[in-house]
Design a protein around this motif. Sequence first.
Motif, short mmCIF file in Angstrom:
data_model
loop_
_atom_site.label_atom_id
_atom_site.label_comp_id
_atom_site.label_asym_id
_atom_site.label_seq_id
_atom_site.Cartn_x
_atom_site.Cartn_y
_atom_site.Cartn_z
N GLU A 1 -11.84 -29.95 -63.90
CA GLU A 1 -13.04 -30.62 -63.39
C GLU A 1 -12.96 -30.93 -61.89
O GLU A 1 -12.97 -32.10 -61.48
CB GLU A 1 -13.27 -31.91 -64.19
N PRO A 2 -12.89 -29.88 -61.06
CA PRO A 2 -12.80 -30.13 -59.61
C PRO A 2 -14.02 -30.87 -59.06
O PRO A 2 -13.92 -31.52 -58.02
CB PRO A 2 -12.68 -28.72 -59.01
N GLY A 3 -15.13 -30.78 -59.78
CA GLY A 3 -16.34 -31.45 -59.28
C GLY A 3 -16.46 -32.91 -59.71
O GLY A 3 -17.46 -33.57 -59.36
N ASP A 4 -15.50 -33.44 -60.43
CA ASP A 4 -15.55 -34.82 -60.90
C ASP A 4 -15.67 -35.78 -59.70
O ASP A 4 -14.74 -35.86 -58.88
CB ASP A 4 -14.26 -35.10 -61.71
N PRO A 5 -16.79 -36.50 -59.58
CA PRO A 5 -17.00 -37.33 -58.37
C PRO A 5 -16.06 -38.52 -58.26
O PRO A 5 -15.97 -39.13 -57.19
CB PRO A 5 -18.46 -37.81 -58.53
N ARG A 6 -15.36 -38.85 -59.34
CA ARG A 6 -14.45 -40.00 -59.27
C ARG A 6 -13.16 -39.66 -58.52
O ARG A 6 -12.39 -40.54 -58.16
CB ARG A 6 -14.10 -40.48 -60.68
N LYS A 7 -12.92 -38.37 -58.27
CA LYS A 7 -11.66 -37.98 -57.64
C LYS A 7 -11.78 -37.99 -56.12
O LYS A 7 -12.82 -37.66 -55.56
CB LYS A 7 -11.25 -36.57 -58.12
N ASP A 8 -10.68 -38.31 -55.45
CA ASP A 8 -10.65 -38.29 -53.98
C ASP A 8 -10.65 -36.86 -53.46
O ASP A 8 -11.10 -36.60 -52.35
CB ASP A 8 -9.36 -38.97 -53.47
N ASP A 9 -10.08 -35.95 -54.24
CA ASP A 9 -9.90 -34.56 -53.80
C ASP A 9 -10.18 -33.68 -55.01
O ASP A 9 -9.75 -34.01 -56.12
CB ASP A 9 -8.43 -34.40 -53.32
N PRO A 10 -10.91 -32.57 -54.83
CA PRO A 10 -11.20 -31.72 -56.00
C PRO A 10 -9.93 -31.22 -56.71
O PRO A 10 -9.98 -30.88 -57.89
CB PRO A 10 -12.01 -30.55 -55.43
N PHE A 11 -8.80 -31.18 -55.98
CA PHE A 11 -7.57 -30.67 -56.59
C PHE A 11 -6.68 -31.79 -57.16
O PHE A 11 -5.56 -31.51 -57.59
CB PHE A 11 -6.79 -29.81 -55.60
N ASP A 12 -7.17 -33.01 -57.16
CA ASP A 12 -6.47 -34.04 -57.94
C ASP A 12 -6.72 -33.74 -59.43
O ASP A 12 -7.79 -33.21 -59.78
CB ASP A 12 -7.01 -35.43 -57.59
N VAL A 13 -5.73 -34.04 -60.27
CA VAL A 13 -5.91 -33.75 -61.71
C VAL A 13 -5.60 -34.99 -62.54
O VAL A 13 -4.78 -35.84 -62.15
CB VAL A 13 -5.03 -32.58 -62.20
N ALA A 14 -6.24 -35.04 -63.71
CA ALA A 14 -6.06 -36.20 -64.58
C ALA A 14 -4.70 -36.13 -65.28
O ALA A 14 -4.37 -35.14 -65.93
CB ALA A 14 -7.17 -36.24 -65.63
N ILE A 15 -3.93 -37.21 -65.09
CA ILE A 15 -2.70 -37.39 -65.88
C ILE A 15 -3.11 -38.05 -67.20
O ILE A 15 -2.61 -37.73 -68.26
CB ILE A 15 -1.71 -38.32 -65.15
N TRP A 16 -4.05 -38.96 -67.05
CA TRP A 16 -4.56 -39.71 -68.20
C TRP A 16 -6.08 -39.72 -68.12
O TRP A 16 -6.63 -39.98 -67.03
CB TRP A 16 -4.02 -41.16 -68.15
N ARG A 17 -6.76 -39.39 -69.23
CA ARG A 17 -8.21 -39.35 -69.23
C ARG A 17 -8.77 -40.46 -70.11
O ARG A 17 -8.36 -40.57 -71.28
CB ARG A 17 -8.71 -38.05 -69.89
N ALA A 18 -9.71 -41.22 -69.58
CA ALA A 18 -10.40 -42.19 -70.42
C ALA A 18 -11.17 -41.43 -71.51
O ALA A 18 -11.77 -40.39 -71.23
CB ALA A 18 -11.37 -43.00 -69.57
N SER A 19 -11.11 -41.90 -72.74
CA SER A 19 -11.80 -41.21 -73.84
C SER A 19 -13.15 -41.84 -74.11
O SER A 19 -13.32 -43.06 -74.04
CB SER A 19 -10.96 -41.27 -75.12
N GLU A 20 -14.11 -40.97 -74.42
CA GLU A 20 -15.43 -41.43 -74.85
C GLU A 20 -15.34 -41.74 -76.35
O GLU A 20 -14.44 -41.25 -77.03
CB GLU A 20 -16.47 -40.30 -74.65
N PRO A 21 -16.29 -42.53 -76.86
CA PRO A 21 -16.29 -42.78 -78.31
C PRO A 21 -16.32 -41.44 -79.06
O PRO A 21 -17.03 -40.52 -78.65
CB PRO A 21 -17.59 -43.56 -78.53
#
Length: 385
Positions: A180-200
Motif C-alpha cells: 500500500e504505497p499510497g496509504d496516506p498515513r505513511k510518511d514515505d510510500p516505501f514505509d511498510v507496516a510491521i503491525w496493521r490495525a485490524s478492521e472488525p
Amino acid sequence: MRWQEWQEQAHHPGGARGDVPVLGGVMLPLVGRARVYSCGITPYDVTHLGHAAAFVWVDALSRVLHAEGADVIVCRNVTDVDDVLLAAAERAGEPYDEFAAVQQFYFEQDMASLRVGVPAIQPRAHTRIGQVIALAAGLLARGAAYERAGSVYFRGGAAARAAMPDEAQALRLAAEYGDEPGDPRKDDPFDVAIWRASEPGQPAWASPWGAGRPGWHAECAAIALHAFGPSVDVQAGGGDLRFPHHVYQAALAEALTGVTPFARARLAAGVVRVGGQKMAKSAGNLVLVSDLLAKYPAAAVRLLILDRPWSEDWDYEQAELDAAAARLDRLHSAAGRPGTGSGEAALARIRAALRADLGVPAALAIAEEAGGQAARALSALLGLW
Ligand SMILES: [Zn+2]
C-alpha cells in the motif's frame, strides 16, 4: 569416495583443500551450522510448479551444504496470517485458520512427493505474533518506526531505494505485494507496516497499539531473528520475493540488531513462466504439481527444475519435462554401469561443480559420462532416484 567420506573430509580443513561453496558469487565457508531461512507458502491455494521450483532449489542447496559437511538448519515459515489468505478463506466461507491448515496439509503432501526435506523449523505465523510485536516495539524504540492509528510502520525508504533505484518499478511492485504505497498515513510510500490495525471481521490480536495483525515482511524478519539470531547464512525463496519482501525482511532485521548484512548469501530461485507470463492464479496458467506427479516420476520433475542455473527465470513446456524424464533414464542407466575407474576423480569433479553455485547441469554431465558410483552418488544426493 562416498558422500559420507566427503563430509568427513570436509570437517577437516586439510582434507577440504580450502575449497568452499560459492552461492551467487558469495563464498560460503562453512563452519558447523549453515542457517538457511526460506520463505514458505501462504497456504491459500494448491501448490504450483512455480512454488515447487523454489522449494526444490532450497532442498538441493541443503543437500549440497550437508554433503560439504555443514549442519544445515532450514527454517521455512508458513504465512497463515495474510490478507490474500483471508480473502480466499472468506470466498470459501471458512474460518481462515482452518482453511490455511487444510491448504498446508496439501502443500506438505506435494513437498513430500517431491522429496523435499522437512525443515527443522517450520513456524506458522499466527503462533509468532508476540515476536512481531517485540520487533515493532524494538524498532519504535530505535526510532526506525512510528505509530499511526493503531498501525506501526517501518521507515523503509532508504533500504527500498537502495535496492530498487527505479522508483516507478519499485512502487508498482510494492503495490502488487500489498504494501500500500499510497496509504496516506505513511510518511514515505516505501514505509511498510510491521503491525496493521485490524478492521472488525479481520483477525486481530491484542498489542500495545490496539487490536491488529502482523505485516508479511515483519513476520519473516521476526521468525528468522527468533530462529537464528541477528543473521543467517542464506536467505532463500522464489525470485519474485527479491523485492519488496526479501529487501524489507533484511532491512527490518538489520535496523533492529545493527548487524549487517542480515544474510551472507541469497538464493532467489528463477521464476517459472508459462508462455512468457509468470505462473499465477490470476493469469489462469497454473501448472499444478499434483497433475505433473500423476504422469511423471517425482525425480523427473526435480530434474526439470534443477537442470539449469538456479537464478534464471524459465518457461515451462511439457516437451522440457519429457526431456527431463529422458535425461533421468540416461542417468539411471549410467548408474547401472560399472563406471570408469574407482569413480573418485568423477566424484571430485561433481563435487566441485555443485560447490560452484550449485552447478547441477555440469554435475549431471560428469555423472552421465562417468557412470557407476559417480552417477549413483549424484542421484542419491539430489534425490533423483
Ligand atoms: Zn518471507
